[in-house]
Design an enzyme around this catalytic site. Sequence first.
Site, PDB file in Angstrom:
ATOM      1  N   ASP A  39      15.632   1.341 -33.233  1.00  0.00           N
ATOM      2  CA  ASP A  39      15.118  -0.032 -33.268  1.00  0.00           C
ATOM      3  C   ASP A  39      15.555  -0.755 -31.992  1.00  0.00           C
ATOM      4  O   ASP A  39      16.688  -0.593 -31.531  1.00  0.00           O
ATOM      5  CB  ASP A  39      15.637  -0.765 -34.509  1.00  0.00           C
ATOM      6  CG  ASP A  39      14.861  -2.039 -34.784  1.00  0.00           C
ATOM      7  OD1 ASP A  39      14.092  -2.066 -35.760  1.00  0.00           O
ATOM      8  OD2 ASP A  39      15.013  -3.008 -34.004  1.00  0.00           O
ATOM      9  N   ILE A  40      14.649  -1.557 -31.459  1.00  0.00           N
ATOM     10  CA  ILE A  40      14.920  -2.247 -30.192  1.00  0.00           C
ATOM     11  C   ILE A  40      15.950  -3.369 -30.375  1.00  0.00           C
ATOM     12  O   ILE A  40      16.567  -3.814 -29.404  1.00  0.00           O
ATOM     13  CB  ILE A  40      13.590  -2.791 -29.601  1.00  0.00           C
ATOM     14  CG1 ILE A  40      13.694  -2.981 -28.110  1.00  0.00           C
ATOM     15  CG2 ILE A  40      13.130  -4.055 -30.307  1.00  0.00           C
ATOM     16  CD1 ILE A  40      12.349  -3.175 -27.422  1.00  0.00           C
ATOM     17  N   ASN A  97       9.929  -2.910 -45.360  1.00  0.00           N
ATOM     18  CA  ASN A  97       9.399  -4.240 -45.630  1.00  0.00           C
ATOM     19  C   ASN A  97       7.886  -4.141 -45.800  1.00  0.00           C
ATOM     20  O   ASN A  97       7.221  -3.404 -45.066  1.00  0.00           O
ATOM     21  CB  ASN A  97       9.744  -5.188 -44.483  1.00  0.00           C
ATOM     22  CG  ASN A  97      11.235  -5.409 -44.358  1.00  0.00           C
ATOM     23  OD1 ASN A  97      11.935  -5.479 -45.359  1.00  0.00           O
ATOM     24  ND2 ASN A  97      11.733  -5.492 -43.134  1.00  0.00           N
ATOM     25  N   GLU A 105       6.825  -7.229 -40.129  1.00  0.00           N
ATOM     26  CA  GLU A 105       6.364  -7.825 -38.870  1.00  0.00           C
ATOM     27  C   GLU A 105       5.456  -6.913 -38.061  1.00  0.00           C
ATOM     28  O   GLU A 105       4.720  -7.399 -37.195  1.00  0.00           O
ATOM     29  CB  GLU A 105       7.571  -8.243 -38.023  1.00  0.00           C
ATOM     30  CG  GLU A 105       8.342  -9.394 -38.660  1.00  0.00           C
ATOM     31  CD  GLU A 105       9.395  -9.980 -37.748  1.00  0.00           C
ATOM     32  OE1 GLU A 105       9.870  -9.254 -36.854  1.00  0.00           O
ATOM     33  OE2 GLU A 105       9.738 -11.145 -37.942  1.00  0.00           O
ATOM     34  N   VAL A 106       5.546  -5.611 -38.274  1.00  0.00           N
ATOM     35  CA  VAL A 106       4.706  -4.673 -37.515  1.00  0.00           C
ATOM     36  C   VAL A 106       3.791  -3.959 -38.512  1.00  0.00           C
ATOM     37  O   VAL A 106       4.270  -3.384 -39.503  1.00  0.00           O
ATOM     38  CB  VAL A 106       5.550  -3.653 -36.729  1.00  0.00           C
ATOM     39  CG1 VAL A 106       4.642  -2.675 -35.987  1.00  0.00           C
ATOM     40  CG2 VAL A 106       6.481  -4.371 -35.748  1.00  0.00           C
ATOM     41  N   HIS A 110       6.747   1.525 -41.501  1.00  0.00           N
ATOM     42  CA  HIS A 110       7.995   2.021 -40.923  1.00  0.00           C
ATOM     43  C   HIS A 110       9.101   1.881 -41.954  1.00  0.00           C
ATOM     44  O   HIS A 110       9.155   0.914 -42.706  1.00  0.00           O
ATOM     45  CB  HIS A 110       8.379   1.288 -39.633  1.00  0.00           C
ATOM     46  CG  HIS A 110       8.288  -0.201 -39.719  1.00  0.00           C
ATOM     47  ND1 HIS A 110       7.089  -0.885 -39.726  1.00  0.00           N
ATOM     48  CD2 HIS A 110       9.251  -1.149 -39.822  1.00  0.00           C
ATOM     49  CE1 HIS A 110       7.324  -2.173 -39.815  1.00  0.00           C
ATOM     50  NE2 HIS A 110       8.623  -2.375 -39.879  1.00  0.00           N
ATOM     51  N   HIS A 112      13.185   1.653 -42.156  1.00  0.00           N
ATOM     52  CA  HIS A 112      14.421   1.448 -41.398  1.00  0.00           C
ATOM     53  C   HIS A 112      15.510   2.324 -42.009  1.00  0.00           C
ATOM     54  O   HIS A 112      15.688   2.335 -43.237  1.00  0.00           O
ATOM     55  CB  HIS A 112      14.908   0.002 -41.513  1.00  0.00           C
ATOM     56  CG  HIS A 112      13.983  -1.047 -40.978  1.00  0.00           C
ATOM     57  ND1 HIS A 112      14.237  -1.731 -39.811  1.00  0.00           N
ATOM     58  CD2 HIS A 112      12.829  -1.559 -41.463  1.00  0.00           C
ATOM     59  CE1 HIS A 112      13.272  -2.630 -39.609  1.00  0.00           C
ATOM     60  NE2 HIS A 112      12.403  -2.544 -40.604  1.00  0.00           N
TER      61      HIS A 112
HETATM   62  P1  AMP Z   1       9.832  -5.243 -39.954  1.00  0.00           P
HETATM   63  O1  AMP Z   1      10.266  -6.660 -40.213  1.00  0.00           O
HETATM   64  O2  AMP Z   1      10.288  -4.310 -41.036  1.00  0.00           O
HETATM   65  O3  AMP Z   1       8.352  -5.148 -39.672  1.00  0.00           O
HETATM   66  O4  AMP Z   1      10.642  -4.786 -38.667  1.00  0.00           O
HETATM   67  C1  AMP Z   1      10.070  -4.470 -37.436  1.00  0.00           C
HETATM   68  C2  AMP Z   1      11.168  -3.869 -36.600  1.00  0.00           C
HETATM   69  O5  AMP Z   1      10.579  -3.309 -35.440  1.00  0.00           O
HETATM   70  C3  AMP Z   1      12.239  -4.853 -36.138  1.00  0.00           C
HETATM   71  O6  AMP Z   1      13.514  -4.385 -36.575  1.00  0.00           O
HETATM   72  C4  AMP Z   1      12.110  -4.817 -34.602  1.00  0.00           C
HETATM   73  O7  AMP Z   1      13.356  -4.975 -33.950  1.00  0.00           O
HETATM   74  C5  AMP Z   1      11.481  -3.457 -34.381  1.00  0.00           C
HETATM   75  N1  AMP Z   1      10.720  -3.322 -33.137  1.00  0.00           N
HETATM   76  C6  AMP Z   1       9.744  -4.138 -32.674  1.00  0.00           C
HETATM   77  N2  AMP Z   1       9.245  -3.661 -31.522  1.00  0.00           N
HETATM   78  C7  AMP Z   1       9.920  -2.522 -31.248  1.00  0.00           C
HETATM   79  C8  AMP Z   1       9.875  -1.575 -30.200  1.00  0.00           C
HETATM   80  N3  AMP Z   1       9.020  -1.703 -29.161  1.00  0.00           N
HETATM   81  N4  AMP Z   1      10.707  -0.521 -30.232  1.00  0.00           N
HETATM   82  C9  AMP Z   1      11.582  -0.379 -31.262  1.00  0.00           C
HETATM   83  N5  AMP Z   1      11.664  -1.237 -32.289  1.00  0.00           N
HETATM   84  C10 AMP Z   1      10.870  -2.307 -32.281  1.00  0.00           C
END
Ligand code: AMP
Length: 130
Positions: A39-40, A97, A105-106, A110, A112
């Site tokens: 994770d970034i 999530n 958010e993405v 995914h 974690h």
């Molecule tokens: P979520 O709230 O579960 O959708 O979490 C999205 C996660 O993606 C967050 O923990 C971010 O820090 C992570 N994230 C977003 N962009 C990147 C990226 N380019 N590389 C790695 N992790 C990312």
Amino acid sequence: MPIDPTLPYDDTNIFARILRAEIPCRKVYEDDHALAFHDINPQAPVHILVIPKGAYVSWDDFSAKASDAEIAGFIRAVGHVAREAGVAATGYRLMANMGGHGHQEVAHLHVHIFGGRQFREMIPREAVSS
Ligand code: AMP
């Protein structure tokens, strides 16, 4: 900003771009079904994201539409990555999530993997009464 999980898959999302190698990631594992990378913005000493290679918006989308092989491959990858990260003996937390209330958010599924430190309650207790 949480995603709308009812929208169709949008292949411009950041994890789709990572899968196409259009943007870099710190890869830790890859096989036919899954990609794992750091994770970034890590929230723990070990904070790895595992994503399926297929185009699935969320856990809901994946669990409804993915093939048995995709589901088995993805779940096995999550366990493998956690073992390889060295957290299987000490324990770890998984989180997926989903949608608005889940604060996803993405818009590409995914999971974690959090580890390397002691976690306490699952979610803030005040959330139970609200
Ligand atoms: P979520 O709230 O579960 O959708 O979490 C999205 C996660 O993606 C967050 O923990 C971010 O820090 C992570 N994230 C977003 N962009 C990147 C990226 N380019 N590389 C790695 N992790 C990312």
